[in-house]
Design a protein around this motif. Sequence first.
Motif, PDB file in Angstrom:
ATOM      1  N   THR A  66      18.147   3.357 -18.594  1.00 42.39           N
ATOM      2  CA  THR A  66      17.263   2.239 -18.237  1.00 42.39           C
ATOM      3  C   THR A  66      15.808   2.670 -18.101  1.00 42.39           C
ATOM      4  N   SER A  67      15.578   3.962 -17.888  1.00 44.16           N
ATOM      5  CA  SER A  67      14.211   4.427 -17.636  1.00 44.16           C
ATOM      6  C   SER A  67      13.952   5.709 -18.403  1.00 44.16           C
ATOM      7  N   SER A  86      21.192   0.007 -24.975  1.00 42.80           N
ATOM      8  CA  SER A  86      21.256  -1.427 -24.729  1.00 42.80           C
ATOM      9  C   SER A  86      20.663  -1.873 -23.393  1.00 42.80           C
ATOM     10  N   LEU A  87      20.423  -0.937 -22.447  1.00 44.29           N
ATOM     11  CA  LEU A  87      19.829  -1.314 -21.155  1.00 44.29           C
ATOM     12  C   LEU A  87      18.378  -0.880 -21.026  1.00 44.29           C
ATOM     13  N   SER A  89      14.835  -1.385 -21.115  1.00 46.85           N
ATOM     14  CA  SER A  89      14.036  -2.611 -21.167  1.00 46.85           C
ATOM     15  C   SER A  89      12.547  -2.355 -21.334  1.00 46.85           C
ATOM     16  N   GLU A  90      12.134  -1.098 -21.130  1.00 40.78           N
ATOM     17  CA  GLU A  90      10.702  -0.807 -21.225  1.00 40.78           C
ATOM     18  C   GLU A  90      10.516   0.623 -21.695  1.00 40.78           C
ATOM     19  N   CYS A 108      18.164  -2.119 -29.484  1.00 44.31           N
ATOM     20  CA  CYS A 108      17.793  -1.977 -28.066  1.00 44.31           C
ATOM     21  C   CYS A 108      17.635  -3.389 -27.519  1.00 44.31           C
ATOM     22  N   SER A 110      17.747  -4.914 -24.726  1.00 43.23           N
ATOM     23  CA  SER A 110      17.068  -5.279 -23.484  1.00 43.23           C
ATOM     24  C   SER A 110      15.562  -5.117 -23.572  1.00 43.23           C
ATOM     25  N   LEU A 111      15.072  -4.487 -24.599  1.00 39.32           N
ATOM     26  CA  LEU A 111      13.638  -4.247 -24.760  1.00 39.32           C
ATOM     27  C   LEU A 111      12.919  -5.573 -24.979  1.00 39.32           C
ATOM     28  N   ALA A 112      11.943  -5.872 -24.096  1.00 39.49           N
ATOM     29  CA  ALA A 112      11.295  -7.187 -24.135  1.00 39.49           C
ATOM     30  C   ALA A 112       9.857  -7.158 -24.615  1.00 39.49           C
ATOM     31  N   CYS A 131      16.622  -6.055 -31.956  1.00 41.83           N
ATOM     32  CA  CYS A 131      16.176  -6.065 -30.546  1.00 41.83           C
ATOM     33  C   CYS A 131      16.040  -7.522 -30.120  1.00 41.83           C
ATOM     34  N   ARG A 133      15.973  -9.300 -27.438  1.00 37.79           N
ATOM     35  CA  ARG A 133      15.150  -9.821 -26.340  1.00 37.79           C
ATOM     36  C   ARG A 133      13.672  -9.491 -26.507  1.00 37.79           C
TER      37      ARG A 133
END
Length: 584
Positions: A66-67, A86-87, A89-90, A108, A110-112, A131, A133
């Motif tokens: 996630t990070s 998949s998690l 997001s950034e 990916c 969850s990448l917004a 991607c 999201r």
Amino acid sequence: LVETDHATLIRSSSTGKAIGVSVTVPAGVHTISSAFYGTLEVTSVTLPEGVTTLSPYAFASATYLTSLTLPSTLVAIGEYAFDSCSLLSEIRLPAALGSVGAYAFVNCVSLADITLPGSLKELSPYMFSGCTRLSRVTLEEGTEKIGAYAFSEATALSEITFPSTLTSFGEGAFLATGFSSFTIPDTVREVGSNLLAGCTALTSLTLGRGLSVTPAGICREATALSSVTIPDGYTAIGQSSFYGCTALASLRLPDSVGEIGSAAFYGCTKLTDVSAEKLTAIGTEAFRGATALENFRLPATLRTVGVQAFYGCKVWKDPDLSHLTSVGKQAFYGCDGIRTADITGLGSYLAEGVFAACESLTEIRFPENLTVIGYGAFTNCTALKSVTFPKHLRTIGGSAFVGCVSLSSIGWNDGLTTIGDSAFAYAYSLRELKLPDGVKTIEGKAFQNSESLLTVTLPDSVETVGNAAFSDCPRLFSVTLSSAMTELSDELFAGCTDLAKITIPDAVETIGSGAFDGCETLSSVTLPLSLNYVKSDAFNACAETLTVSFGGTSARLLAAQVEEDGNILLINAILTFADKEGKS
């Protein structure tokens, strides 16, 4: 928590099953190989300054990551490096980053939001594909190219900032994304095919001034697209550019546009109005299935219309076709609004099916130098009542006028030599047929099912008449055959129930199978001295009392082979010979 091989991180040593492990890679590592590939426990990774390279698959399928903190020293990310994280997001990409491999961030989901540094001159193919999201992308000054399918199927992507340095979009770069409007920057000089194909939320497209042709398939099946702005200077609409854009209702093309490519507006079912003042060519299937097309004035500059270009444009009324010099097969198939076809500008060949199923067509103006009418050219033109052929016409192709049920008057030309198979079949209104001298061949079923046909006169130039050429013409009662015929083909007059007598020409040697089958009133037949062979069912189901006249002796007639099957009426006929009269 890690093992190193000098300056390369080989693998993560975390082996526990618990999710939530954080990893800080120690200083001195310069390259991350596939160290975290498939890890299921690591959720956070910090890379130290000094790391320059992430190898292919470095974090691929790190499902719970996630990070991720990337160092400013990073210059290269390999292909599939973050595939299916998949998690995640950034992610912040450093300013020094110079290359990112294909599929680097594919799936990916969850990448917004992503900002891509200007040091990254080219975005690689499929870089952010899938991607779902990802909604916002910022490209900083310096980026020049977006690779093929770079953002394809990023279905939420609706906002993007382009730099002034951008010059190229690859094939399908934004395929199936979520844009509602899209403007191609004027700096862009190159665009691959299918750029915005499948963008079902797209309603508005503005093309840039750096292009001269709308890219192939640019908005293919963008089903909500209703507004397209094309600036002056464009010379052509590319292949399948707006294929399946079912919401597009009107379009104005600048005067600079001379060509519309194949399938450009195929299936644009709501397209009613098109303005184009300087066109010279319209390609194959360009407007096929544009069933609502009503207002499109073909300009005087137009010369070429491709195969099936207007196939099924049912409500388009009376376009001016007089200036056309080339028209492809089935170009106007099913254009029910065409009443007059002025094709005087065409050459010697009229293509197959060109006006087939034009149910309102009542007038045809042929070119003077026409020599061939192609197969099915006017099939099922049900309102056509009369036609006059030009003097140089040689061949009428198969099914050329089949199903022209109102056709009652035909102006034949003296140069005609061939009438193709089923050429005038189902000409229900035709009452008289008198072909001109010069016709040599009438192919099979040429006038089959001409229900109102009363008389047939064939000139002595006719040598061959194909199978069933006049079959099922129930009102036919008078026939004059050519003296050059040597055979009556199979089923030639089968089902001609009003035919009461026939004189078969002197050169005929063979009467084909079923030639007069079902001619229930046929009671008088004159057979030629040349006759050698009567095939089965030739006189089946004719009048019960059949009178046959034969110019030769009984011995000569008996020498001819008569197949018994279906010919009992002939065998038992009242016969008149040169030497005697009586039953055979």
